[in-house]
Design an enzyme around this catalytic site. Structure first.
Site, PDB file in Angstrom:
ATOM      1  N   HIS A 115     -16.850  34.334  33.386  1.00 23.59           N
ATOM      2  CA  HIS A 115     -17.394  33.874  32.107  1.00 23.59           C
ATOM      3  C   HIS A 115     -17.877  34.987  31.191  1.00 23.59           C
ATOM      4  O   HIS A 115     -18.246  34.719  30.050  1.00 23.59           O
ATOM      5  CB  HIS A 115     -18.547  32.887  32.333  1.00 23.59           C
ATOM      6  CG  HIS A 115     -19.823  33.553  32.762  1.00 23.59           C
ATOM      7  ND1 HIS A 115     -20.082  33.863  34.067  1.00 23.59           N
ATOM      8  CD2 HIS A 115     -20.897  33.985  32.057  1.00 23.59           C
ATOM      9  CE1 HIS A 115     -21.272  34.449  34.147  1.00 23.59           C
ATOM     10  NE2 HIS A 115     -21.790  34.543  32.948  1.00 23.59           N
TER      11      HIS A 115
HETATM   12  C1  UD1 Z   1     -24.785  32.869  28.692  1.00 25.59           C
HETATM   13  C2  UD1 Z   1     -25.500  34.209  28.724  1.00 25.59           C
HETATM   14  C3  UD1 Z   1     -24.979  35.024  29.904  1.00 25.59           C
HETATM   15  C4  UD1 Z   1     -25.102  34.256  31.199  1.00 25.59           C
HETATM   16  C5  UD1 Z   1     -24.431  32.894  31.057  1.00 25.59           C
HETATM   17  C6  UD1 Z   1     -24.666  32.081  32.299  1.00 25.59           C
HETATM   18  C7  UD1 Z   1     -26.122  35.108  26.511  1.00 25.59           C
HETATM   19  C8  UD1 Z   1     -25.768  36.063  25.453  1.00 25.59           C
HETATM   20  N1  UD1 Z   1     -25.215  34.963  27.499  1.00 25.59           N
HETATM   21  O1  UD1 Z   1     -23.410  33.126  28.483  1.00 25.59           O
HETATM   22  O2  UD1 Z   1     -25.764  36.208  30.019  1.00 25.59           O
HETATM   23  O3  UD1 Z   1     -24.470  34.989  32.217  1.00 25.59           O
HETATM   24  O4  UD1 Z   1     -24.992  32.189  29.932  1.00 25.59           O
HETATM   25  O5  UD1 Z   1     -23.735  31.048  32.439  1.00 25.59           O
HETATM   26  O6  UD1 Z   1     -27.171  34.505  26.470  1.00 25.59           O
HETATM   27  N2  UD1 Z   1     -20.557  26.015  26.339  1.00 25.59           N
HETATM   28  C9  UD1 Z   1     -20.291  24.681  26.503  1.00 25.59           C
HETATM   29  N3  UD1 Z   1     -21.252  23.922  27.094  1.00 25.59           N
HETATM   30  C10 UD1 Z   1     -22.430  24.400  27.531  1.00 25.59           C
HETATM   31  C11 UD1 Z   1     -22.678  25.773  27.354  1.00 25.59           C
HETATM   32  C12 UD1 Z   1     -21.732  26.571  26.762  1.00 25.59           C
HETATM   33  O7  UD1 Z   1     -19.225  24.188  26.114  1.00 25.59           O
HETATM   34  O8  UD1 Z   1     -23.254  23.643  28.079  1.00 25.59           O
HETATM   35  C13 UD1 Z   1     -19.493  26.862  25.732  1.00 25.59           C
HETATM   36  C14 UD1 Z   1     -19.546  26.909  24.213  1.00 25.59           C
HETATM   37  O9  UD1 Z   1     -18.239  26.982  23.750  1.00 25.59           O
HETATM   38  C15 UD1 Z   1     -20.254  28.238  23.942  1.00 25.59           C
HETATM   39  C16 UD1 Z   1     -19.773  29.103  25.095  1.00 25.59           C
HETATM   40  O10 UD1 Z   1     -19.668  28.206  26.199  1.00 25.59           O
HETATM   41  O11 UD1 Z   1     -19.903  28.788  22.696  1.00 25.59           O
HETATM   42  C17 UD1 Z   1     -20.704  30.235  25.438  1.00 25.59           C
HETATM   43  O12 UD1 Z   1     -22.036  29.756  25.692  1.00 25.59           O
HETATM   44  P1  UD1 Z   1     -23.281  30.745  25.488  1.00 25.59           P
HETATM   45  O13 UD1 Z   1     -24.516  30.106  25.988  1.00 25.59           O
HETATM   46  O14 UD1 Z   1     -23.309  31.301  24.114  1.00 25.59           O
HETATM   47  O15 UD1 Z   1     -22.916  31.980  26.404  1.00 25.59           O
HETATM   48  P2  UD1 Z   1     -22.456  32.010  27.930  1.00 25.59           P
HETATM   49  O16 UD1 Z   1     -21.100  32.602  27.987  1.00 25.59           O
HETATM   50  O17 UD1 Z   1     -22.690  30.699  28.562  1.00 25.59           O
HETATM   51  N1  UDP Z   2     -23.441  28.296  39.707  1.00 26.10           N
HETATM   52  C1  UDP Z   2     -23.425  26.916  39.956  1.00 26.10           C
HETATM   53  N2  UDP Z   2     -22.283  26.220  39.673  1.00 26.10           N
HETATM   54  C2  UDP Z   2     -21.167  26.833  39.171  1.00 26.10           C
HETATM   55  C3  UDP Z   2     -21.202  28.223  38.938  1.00 26.10           C
HETATM   56  C4  UDP Z   2     -22.352  28.929  39.207  1.00 26.10           C
HETATM   57  O1  UDP Z   2     -24.416  26.361  40.433  1.00 26.10           O
HETATM   58  O2  UDP Z   2     -20.175  26.122  38.929  1.00 26.10           O
HETATM   59  C5  UDP Z   2     -24.672  29.047  40.004  1.00 26.10           C
HETATM   60  C6  UDP Z   2     -24.496  30.192  40.964  1.00 26.10           C
HETATM   61  O3  UDP Z   2     -24.610  29.744  42.305  1.00 26.10           O
HETATM   62  C7  UDP Z   2     -25.631  31.123  40.554  1.00 26.10           C
HETATM   63  C8  UDP Z   2     -25.728  30.906  39.060  1.00 26.10           C
HETATM   64  O4  UDP Z   2     -25.105  29.653  38.800  1.00 26.10           O
HETATM   65  O5  UDP Z   2     -26.855  30.722  41.160  1.00 26.10           O
HETATM   66  C9  UDP Z   2     -25.032  31.995  38.320  1.00 26.10           C
HETATM   67  O6  UDP Z   2     -24.933  31.660  36.982  1.00 26.10           O
HETATM   68  P1  UDP Z   2     -23.806  32.243  36.029  1.00 26.10           P
HETATM   69  O7  UDP Z   2     -22.672  32.783  36.812  1.00 26.10           O
HETATM   70  O8  UDP Z   2     -23.526  31.204  35.019  1.00 26.10           O
HETATM   71  O9  UDP Z   2     -24.590  33.406  35.259  1.00 26.10           O
HETATM   72  P2  UDP Z   2     -25.008  34.909  35.598  1.00 26.10           P
HETATM   73  O10 UDP Z   2     -25.664  34.937  36.928  1.00 26.10           O
HETATM   74  O11 UDP Z   2     -23.780  35.748  35.511  1.00 26.10           O
HETATM   75  O12 UDP Z   2     -25.934  35.257  34.479  1.00 26.10           O
END
Ligand code: UD1
Ligand code: UDP
Length: 350
Positions: free
Chosen positions: A203
């Protein structure tokens, strides 16, 4: 004492679960959910499964550009902090919700408590690196998961109220490992056999937002014949759809919706290896002694690289495939604490 916790993204719900449980034994806590993550399986599922108290405020910010998303959070959080007058604001990790929570509090002279302080990738192109640096520099209590994190802060002249208490994600794993074994049926549901599949998560912006990188990653997956299960992050699903990339060309691939935490722990512990760019998933693989291949150029979790328990490969197809094929036998060393990081955090405020 009155704490306000600011949360918004999936990994923060998981980190908050053990801390909240301990904090509420001795203090008052209110939760602000920014709404950064909002799909049921990116948010509500964790509150239900991990018994995290329902947020007192839900800002419903949703997705947008960094500035707009963070700015809207700042404006709403400030108003709540002014009305509630907490003694401390508690933030986790490195997302835009972390930055908004810490900055709003610091400007109002409310002490900021940062859990998972001191991590650095030394790559300022990552949005997370900016969020961490900014948050650490306005924080009053900095709870680090490792010695490396403490050293990173020392190098930036941050030395007051810096504590290495271990990793709250280790607390979460220890608390839920057995529950996951008992309750999760995820292998049966997806027709997977223990130690006969790879687990994938992708992601990171640097992988999803650069066409060549996501294509190279998918090309590597095409050459892994064994079953692969991929709980796909919505960001990545949207990118793949937008670019018209075809996941059907990847053999034996089970693309599934994001799963709950207990299912995720189960998928991790039974995988042959984990292929990921997630921070949390790299560590969980390490906790469970499952080899990890990390599709990034740097990691903040450098301790996991020892003995190739975790191998950094970036997005180079050959490097990914070589790491997947390499025989490694990870050991777990207790460098992430003893599973009592949450109670150590709370004890600091006695
Ligand atoms: C965010 C964090 C990242 C973290 C990740 C965990 C920032 C800058 N990034 O990244 O550090 O590792 O969360 O998962 O804060 N979207 C959906 N539904 C949701 C959430 C997101 O469709 O419930 C889609 C949307 O298209 C959105 C994209 O995911 O634009 C990115 O979501 P966003 O929260 O901006 O960043 P993440 O990539 O999730
Ligand atoms: N995780 C989860 N379901 C998923 C993917 C990840 O519960 O489908 C959990 C995972 O076990 C870990 C956390 O989400 O505890 C990690 O989050 P993510 O990879 O979104 O973000 P990051 O740690 O890179 O910020």
């Amino acid at each position: 004492m009155k704490f306000i916790t600011v949360l918004g993204a999936r990994p923060q719900f998981i980190k908050a679960a053990p801390v909240s449980r301990e904090l509420r034994k001795r203090h008052e806590e209110l939760i602000i959910h920014t709404g950064q993550h909002y799909d049921k399986n990116m948010s509500d599922i964790f509150f239900d499964e991990l018994h995290i108290p329902k947020p007192d405020y839900h800002l419903g910010i949703g997705s947008s550009s960094h500035g707009k998303q963070t700015g809207e959070m700042l404006s709403q959080i400030e108003e709540i902090l002014l009305n509630e007058g907490p003694d401390y604001v508690l933030v986790y990790g490195d997302t835009n919700s972390t930055l908004a929570g810490s900055l709003s509090a610091a400007k109002l002279h409310i002490p900021v408590v940062h859990v998972e302080a001191g991590l650095r990738s030394f790559n300022k192109k990552m949005p997370e690196e900016i969020n961490r640096i900014m948050t650490d520099h306005v924080s009053d209590y900095l709870f680090c998961p490792t010695d490396t994190a403490v050293q990173n802060l020392t190098n930036e002249s941050i030395t007051d109220h810096v504590y290495n208490i271990g990793d709250v994600m280790y607390d979460a794993v220890e608390y839920n490992r057995k529950l996951a074994e008992d309750k999760s049926d995820v292998l049966n549901v997806h027709g997977l056999t223990s130690k006969e599949y790879y687990l994938i998560t992708v992601h990171r912006a640097e992988n999803t937002d650069v066409k060549e990188n996501i294509e190279e990653i998918l090309n590597a997956f095409k050459e892994i014949p064994e079953p692969k299960v991929w709980p796909i992050h919505p960001r990545t699903r949207h990118v793949i759809e937008k670019l018209g990339l075809n996941l059907d060309e990847i053999p034996n691939l089970h693309v599934i919706e994001p799963v709950g935490y207990l299912d995720m722990l189960t998928l991790e512990s039974h995988a042959i290896k984990v292929l990921t760019d997630s921070g949390g998933v790299q560590k969980e693989a390490y906790f469970m002694k499952v080899p990890c291949v990390t599709m990034r150029e740097q990691t903040e979790w450098v301790e996991t690289l020892e003995s190739d328990a975790n191998i950094l490969v970036g997005t180079d197809k050959e490097k990914i495939l070589n790491a997947v094929k390499k025989d490694v036998y990870p050991e777990y060393k207790t460098i992430f604490g003893d599973g009592d990081a949450s109670s150590k955090i709370v004890a600091t405020f006695e």
